[in-house]
Design an enzyme around this catalytic site. Structure first.
Site, short mmCIF file in Angstrom:
data_model
loop_
_atom_site.label_atom_id
_atom_site.label_comp_id
_atom_site.label_asym_id
_atom_site.label_seq_id
_atom_site.Cartn_x
_atom_site.Cartn_y
_atom_site.Cartn_z
CE LYS A 203 -7.01 -41.87 -8.50
NZ LYS A 203 -7.77 -40.85 -7.81
NE ARG A 237 -12.70 -44.48 -5.01
CZ ARG A 237 -12.20 -45.06 -6.09
NH1 ARG A 237 -10.91 -44.97 -6.35
NH2 ARG A 237 -12.98 -45.72 -6.92
N1 HH2 Z 1 -10.58 -42.00 -8.03
C1 HH2 Z 1 -11.13 -42.86 -8.92
C2 HH2 Z 1 -12.51 -43.09 -8.91
N2 HH2 Z 1 -13.30 -42.51 -8.01
N3 HH2 Z 1 -13.57 -41.08 -6.15
C3 HH2 Z 1 -13.05 -40.23 -5.26
N4 HH2 Z 1 -13.84 -39.65 -4.35
N5 HH2 Z 1 -11.71 -39.94 -5.24
C4 HH2 Z 1 -10.84 -40.49 -6.13
O1 HH2 Z 1 -9.63 -40.17 -6.08
C5 HH2 Z 1 -11.37 -41.41 -7.11
C6 HH2 Z 1 -12.76 -41.67 -7.09
C7 HH2 Z 1 -10.27 -43.53 -9.94
O2 HH2 Z 1 -9.79 -44.77 -9.50
P1 HH2 Z 1 -10.46 -46.20 -9.87
O3 HH2 Z 1 -11.84 -46.30 -9.38
O4 HH2 Z 1 -9.56 -47.27 -9.38
O5 HH2 Z 1 -10.41 -46.27 -11.45
P2 HH2 Z 1 -11.50 -46.07 -12.59
O6 HH2 Z 1 -12.03 -44.68 -12.48
O7 HH2 Z 1 -10.74 -46.32 -13.86
O8 HH2 Z 1 -12.61 -47.07 -12.36
#
Ligand code: HH2
Length: 258
Positions: A203, A237
Protein backbone atom coordinates in the site's frame (compact mmCIF):
# COMPACT_ATOMS: atom_id res chain seq x y z
CA UNK A 1 -5.06 -14.57 2.57
CA UNK A 2 -3.70 -14.33 -0.98
CA UNK A 3 -5.06 -11.57 -3.23
CA UNK A 4 -6.08 -11.99 -6.87
CA UNK A 5 -7.47 -8.87 -8.55
CA UNK A 6 -9.42 -9.62 -11.72
CA UNK A 7 -9.31 -5.96 -12.72
CA UNK A 8 -7.62 -3.71 -15.26
CA UNK A 9 -6.83 -1.02 -12.70
CA UNK A 10 -5.88 -2.38 -9.25
CA UNK A 11 -3.03 -0.37 -7.81
CA UNK A 12 -0.40 -3.10 -7.76
CA UNK A 13 -1.52 -5.97 -10.00
CA UNK A 14 -4.13 -4.27 -12.23
CA UNK A 15 -4.33 -5.80 -15.70
CA UNK A 16 -2.19 -8.84 -14.83
CA UNK A 17 -5.09 -11.20 -14.13
CA UNK A 18 -8.04 -9.78 -16.05
CA UNK A 19 -8.04 -12.82 -18.31
CA UNK A 20 -9.86 -15.62 -16.38
CA UNK A 21 -7.17 -18.20 -17.12
CA UNK A 22 -4.43 -15.89 -15.86
CA UNK A 23 -6.44 -15.23 -12.68
CA UNK A 24 -7.11 -18.95 -12.09
CA UNK A 25 -3.42 -19.76 -12.65
CA UNK A 26 -2.43 -16.99 -10.25
CA UNK A 27 -4.89 -18.29 -7.64
CA UNK A 28 -3.49 -21.82 -7.95
CA UNK A 29 0.05 -20.49 -7.66
CA UNK A 30 -0.89 -18.67 -4.44
CA UNK A 31 -2.35 -21.91 -3.05
CA UNK A 32 0.96 -23.64 -3.91
CA UNK A 33 2.76 -20.83 -2.09
CA UNK A 34 0.72 -21.64 1.02
CA UNK A 35 -2.30 -19.31 1.02
CA UNK A 36 -4.95 -20.48 3.51
CA UNK A 37 -7.66 -18.33 1.90
CA UNK A 38 -7.89 -16.66 -1.51
CA UNK A 39 -9.50 -13.23 -1.87
CA UNK A 40 -10.80 -12.63 -5.38
CA UNK A 41 -11.78 -9.07 -6.31
CA UNK A 42 -13.21 -7.77 -9.57
CA UNK A 43 -13.50 -4.05 -8.80
CA UNK A 44 -10.57 -1.89 -7.76
CA UNK A 45 -10.95 0.13 -4.57
CA UNK A 46 -7.69 2.04 -4.97
CA UNK A 47 -7.89 5.74 -4.09
CA UNK A 48 -9.58 7.55 -6.96
CA UNK A 49 -11.09 4.39 -8.49
CA UNK A 50 -14.46 4.74 -10.16
CA UNK A 51 -16.86 1.91 -9.48
CA UNK A 52 -17.98 -0.57 -12.12
CA UNK A 53 -21.51 -1.89 -12.67
CA UNK A 54 -22.46 -5.14 -10.98
CA UNK A 55 -22.84 -6.70 -14.44
CA UNK A 56 -19.23 -5.81 -15.28
CA UNK A 57 -17.99 -7.03 -11.91
CA UNK A 58 -19.85 -10.32 -12.34
CA UNK A 59 -18.59 -10.85 -15.88
CA UNK A 60 -14.99 -10.60 -14.58
CA UNK A 61 -15.57 -12.64 -11.43
CA UNK A 62 -17.77 -15.58 -12.33
CA UNK A 63 -15.47 -17.42 -14.79
CA UNK A 64 -12.74 -17.27 -12.15
CA UNK A 65 -15.01 -18.59 -9.39
CA UNK A 66 -16.17 -21.40 -11.70
CA UNK A 67 -12.56 -22.29 -12.44
CA UNK A 68 -11.76 -22.44 -8.73
CA UNK A 69 -14.84 -24.42 -7.65
CA UNK A 70 -12.88 -27.46 -6.52
CA UNK A 71 -9.81 -25.69 -5.22
CA UNK A 72 -8.25 -26.68 -1.91
CA UNK A 73 -8.81 -23.49 0.09
CA UNK A 74 -11.81 -21.32 0.96
CA UNK A 75 -12.55 -18.52 -1.50
CA UNK A 76 -13.35 -15.03 -0.27
CA UNK A 77 -14.94 -12.56 -2.69
CA UNK A 78 -14.04 -8.91 -2.29
CA UNK A 79 -17.21 -7.01 -3.16
CA UNK A 80 -19.56 -4.36 -1.79
CA UNK A 81 -22.49 -5.19 -4.11
CA UNK A 82 -25.37 -7.41 -2.98
CA UNK A 83 -25.91 -8.73 -6.53
CA UNK A 84 -22.30 -9.90 -6.64
CA UNK A 85 -22.50 -11.32 -3.11
CA UNK A 86 -25.55 -13.38 -4.08
CA UNK A 87 -23.89 -14.84 -7.19
CA UNK A 88 -20.62 -15.49 -5.36
CA UNK A 89 -22.38 -17.37 -2.56
CA UNK A 90 -24.31 -19.45 -5.13
CA UNK A 91 -20.99 -20.24 -6.86
CA UNK A 92 -19.52 -21.64 -3.64
CA UNK A 93 -17.67 -18.70 -2.07
CA UNK A 94 -16.91 -19.21 1.63
CA UNK A 95 -16.46 -15.57 2.61
CA UNK A 96 -17.67 -12.13 1.57
CA UNK A 97 -15.01 -9.46 2.13
CA UNK A 98 -16.81 -6.11 2.03
CA UNK A 99 -14.86 -2.85 2.21
CA UNK A 100 -18.30 -1.26 2.82
CA UNK A 101 -19.00 -3.48 5.87
CA UNK A 102 -22.37 -4.64 4.45
CA UNK A 103 -23.76 -1.07 4.41
CA UNK A 104 -25.16 -1.27 0.85
CA UNK A 105 -28.92 -1.60 0.74
CA UNK A 106 -29.77 -5.33 0.79
CA UNK A 107 -26.24 -6.52 1.66
CA UNK A 108 -27.02 -7.76 5.19
CA UNK A 109 -30.15 -9.52 3.95
CA UNK A 110 -28.24 -11.16 1.11
CA UNK A 111 -25.49 -12.59 3.26
CA UNK A 112 -27.42 -13.47 6.45
CA UNK A 113 -29.34 -16.57 5.27
CA UNK A 114 -26.17 -18.22 3.91
CA UNK A 115 -23.42 -19.67 6.07
CA UNK A 116 -20.53 -17.71 4.59
CA UNK A 117 -18.06 -15.77 6.71
CA UNK A 118 -17.96 -11.99 6.36
CA UNK A 119 -15.19 -9.43 6.70
CA UNK A 120 -16.49 -6.05 7.87
CA UNK A 121 -14.02 -3.29 7.00
CA UNK A 122 -13.85 0.35 8.04
CA UNK A 123 -13.60 2.98 5.32
CA UNK A 124 -14.05 6.75 5.65
CA UNK A 125 -15.83 8.06 2.55
CA UNK A 126 -15.67 6.10 -0.70
CA UNK A 127 -12.73 5.08 -2.89
CA UNK A 128 -13.13 7.93 -5.41
CA UNK A 129 -12.61 10.62 -2.76
CA UNK A 130 -11.44 8.85 0.43
CA UNK A 131 -7.86 10.18 0.38
CA UNK A 132 -8.96 13.83 0.15
CA UNK A 133 -8.10 15.04 3.64
CA UNK A 134 -9.31 12.17 5.82
CA UNK A 135 -10.10 13.47 9.31
CA UNK A 136 -10.73 11.87 12.70
CA UNK A 137 -10.98 13.07 16.27
CA UNK A 138 -9.42 9.87 17.62
CA UNK A 139 -8.92 7.40 14.82
CA UNK A 140 -8.64 4.18 16.85
CA UNK A 141 -11.76 4.92 18.91
CA UNK A 142 -13.75 5.95 15.83
CA UNK A 143 -12.74 2.92 13.77
CA UNK A 144 -13.43 0.64 16.75
CA UNK A 145 -16.87 2.19 17.33
CA UNK A 146 -17.75 1.89 13.65
CA UNK A 147 -16.76 -1.78 13.58
CA UNK A 148 -18.68 -2.48 16.79
CA UNK A 149 -21.78 -0.88 15.24
CA UNK A 150 -21.43 -2.93 12.04
CA UNK A 151 -20.92 -6.15 14.04
CA UNK A 152 -24.11 -5.35 15.98
CA UNK A 153 -25.98 -4.68 12.71
CA UNK A 154 -24.72 -7.96 11.26
CA UNK A 155 -25.72 -9.90 14.36
CA UNK A 156 -29.14 -8.24 14.41
CA UNK A 157 -29.60 -9.35 10.79
CA UNK A 158 -28.90 -12.95 11.79
CA UNK A 159 -25.17 -13.27 11.07
CA UNK A 160 -23.68 -15.21 13.98
CA UNK A 161 -20.55 -13.76 15.61
CA UNK A 162 -18.60 -16.88 14.65
CA UNK A 163 -18.97 -15.81 11.01
CA UNK A 164 -17.52 -12.31 11.45
CA UNK A 165 -14.01 -10.92 10.90
CA UNK A 166 -13.21 -7.20 11.35
CA UNK A 167 -10.69 -5.01 9.55
CA UNK A 168 -9.65 -1.40 10.34
CA UNK A 169 -9.19 -0.76 6.61
CA UNK A 170 -5.60 0.41 6.30
CA UNK A 171 -5.39 3.02 3.54
CA UNK A 172 -9.15 3.53 3.22
CA UNK A 173 -9.71 7.20 4.08
CA UNK A 174 -6.59 7.37 6.28
CA UNK A 175 -3.36 9.32 6.25
CA UNK A 176 0.01 7.69 6.87
CA UNK A 177 -0.24 8.84 10.50
CA UNK A 178 -3.75 7.35 10.86
CA UNK A 179 -2.56 4.01 9.47
CA UNK A 180 0.30 3.83 11.95
CA UNK A 181 -1.88 4.93 14.84
CA UNK A 182 -4.20 2.03 13.99
CA UNK A 183 -1.34 -0.44 13.62
CA UNK A 184 0.19 0.68 16.93
CA UNK A 185 -3.17 0.12 18.62
CA UNK A 186 -4.40 -2.93 16.74
CA UNK A 187 -4.88 -4.68 20.08
CA UNK A 188 -7.77 -2.26 20.72
CA UNK A 189 -9.47 -3.45 17.54
CA UNK A 190 -8.74 -7.08 18.51
CA UNK A 191 -10.42 -6.30 21.85
CA UNK A 192 -13.75 -6.42 20.00
CA UNK A 193 -13.25 -10.17 20.45
CA UNK A 194 -13.33 -11.06 16.75
CA UNK A 195 -10.55 -12.13 14.38
CA UNK A 196 -8.82 -9.11 12.85
CA UNK A 197 -7.80 -8.96 9.20
CA UNK A 198 -5.01 -6.57 8.20
CA UNK A 199 -4.27 -5.44 4.66
CA UNK A 200 -0.97 -3.57 4.29
CA UNK A 201 0.37 -5.35 1.23
CA UNK A 202 2.15 -2.93 -1.16
CA UNK A 203 0.00 0.00 0.00
CA UNK A 204 0.93 3.61 -0.63
CA UNK A 205 1.62 4.31 3.04
CA UNK A 206 4.55 1.91 2.66
CA UNK A 207 5.58 3.83 -0.45
CA UNK A 208 5.37 7.09 1.49
CA UNK A 209 7.80 5.90 4.16
CA UNK A 210 10.23 3.99 1.90
CA UNK A 211 10.01 6.10 -1.25
CA UNK A 212 9.40 2.94 -3.29
CA UNK A 213 6.84 2.18 -6.01
CA UNK A 214 4.10 -0.46 -5.65
CA UNK A 215 6.25 -3.14 -7.34
CA UNK A 216 9.08 -2.60 -4.90
CA UNK A 217 7.37 -2.73 -1.52
CA UNK A 218 7.84 -6.39 -0.61
CA UNK A 219 10.22 -5.83 2.30
CA UNK A 220 8.02 -3.09 3.75
CA UNK A 221 4.91 -5.26 3.26
CA UNK A 222 6.53 -8.16 5.12
CA UNK A 223 7.47 -5.88 7.99
CA UNK A 224 3.92 -4.52 8.18
CA UNK A 225 2.37 -8.00 8.06
CA UNK A 226 4.63 -9.17 10.85
CA UNK A 227 3.92 -6.15 13.02
CA UNK A 228 0.19 -6.57 12.44
CA UNK A 229 0.23 -10.23 13.46
CA UNK A 230 2.34 -9.39 16.51
CA UNK A 231 -0.36 -6.89 17.49
CA UNK A 232 -3.22 -9.33 17.11
CA UNK A 233 -4.11 -9.69 13.41
CA UNK A 234 -5.28 -13.24 12.64
CA UNK A 235 -5.46 -12.89 8.86
CA UNK A 236 -3.12 -10.89 6.64
CA UNK A 237 -4.28 -10.02 3.13
CA UNK A 238 -1.22 -10.13 0.88
CA UNK A 239 -0.07 -10.31 -2.72
CA UNK A 240 3.19 -12.12 -1.86
CA UNK A 241 2.14 -15.30 -0.09
CA UNK A 242 5.36 -17.36 0.04
CA UNK A 243 7.48 -14.52 1.39
CA UNK A 244 4.81 -13.59 3.95
CA UNK A 245 4.59 -17.18 5.16
CA UNK A 246 8.35 -17.28 5.67
CA UNK A 247 8.27 -14.03 7.64
CA UNK A 248 5.39 -15.26 9.79
CA UNK A 249 7.20 -18.55 10.45
CA UNK A 250 10.00 -16.58 12.09
CA UNK A 251 7.48 -14.91 14.39
CA UNK A 252 5.82 -18.26 15.11
CA UNK A 253 9.19 -19.73 16.06
CA UNK A 254 9.92 -16.79 18.33
CA UNK A 255 6.58 -17.28 20.06
CA UNK A 256 7.05 -21.06 20.30
CA UNK A 257 4.23 -21.79 17.86
CA UNK A 258 6.16 -24.02 15.41
N1 HH2 B 1 -7.45 -3.62 0.62
C1 HH2 B 1 -7.74 -3.60 -0.71
C2 HH2 B 1 -8.87 -4.26 -1.20
N2 HH2 B 1 -9.66 -4.96 -0.38
N3 HH2 B 1 -10.19 -5.74 1.79
C3 HH2 B 1 -9.94 -5.77 3.10
N4 HH2 B 1 -10.73 -6.47 3.92
N5 HH2 B 1 -8.86 -5.11 3.63
C4 HH2 B 1 -8.01 -4.38 2.86
O1 HH2 B 1 -7.05 -3.78 3.42
C5 HH2 B 1 -8.26 -4.32 1.45
C6 HH2 B 1 -9.38 -5.02 0.94
C7 HH2 B 1 -6.86 -2.84 -1.65
O2 HH2 B 1 -5.84 -3.63 -2.18
P1 HH2 B 1 -5.89 -4.35 -3.64
O3 HH2 B 1 -7.00 -5.32 -3.71
O4 HH2 B 1 -4.55 -4.92 -3.91
O5 HH2 B 1 -6.08 -3.17 -4.66
P2 HH2 B 1 -7.34 -2.63 -5.48
O6 HH2 B 1 -8.38 -2.19 -4.50
O7 HH2 B 1 -6.77 -1.49 -6.29
O8 HH2 B 1 -7.87 -3.76 -6.34
Amino acid sequence: MGVVNVTPDSFSDGGHYLDPKAAIDRAKALIEEGADILDIGAESSRPGARGVSFEEELSRLMPVLEGLRDCAVPISVDTAKPEVMRAAIAAGASMINDIGALRASGALETVAPSDVAVCLMHMQGEPRTMQHEPRYGEVVAEVGAFLAERVAAAEAAGIARERIVVDPGFGFGKTVAHNFELLRNLDRIAALGLPVLAGWSRKSTLGAITGRGADDRLAASLAAALLAVERGARIVRVHDVAATRDALQVLAALEGRT
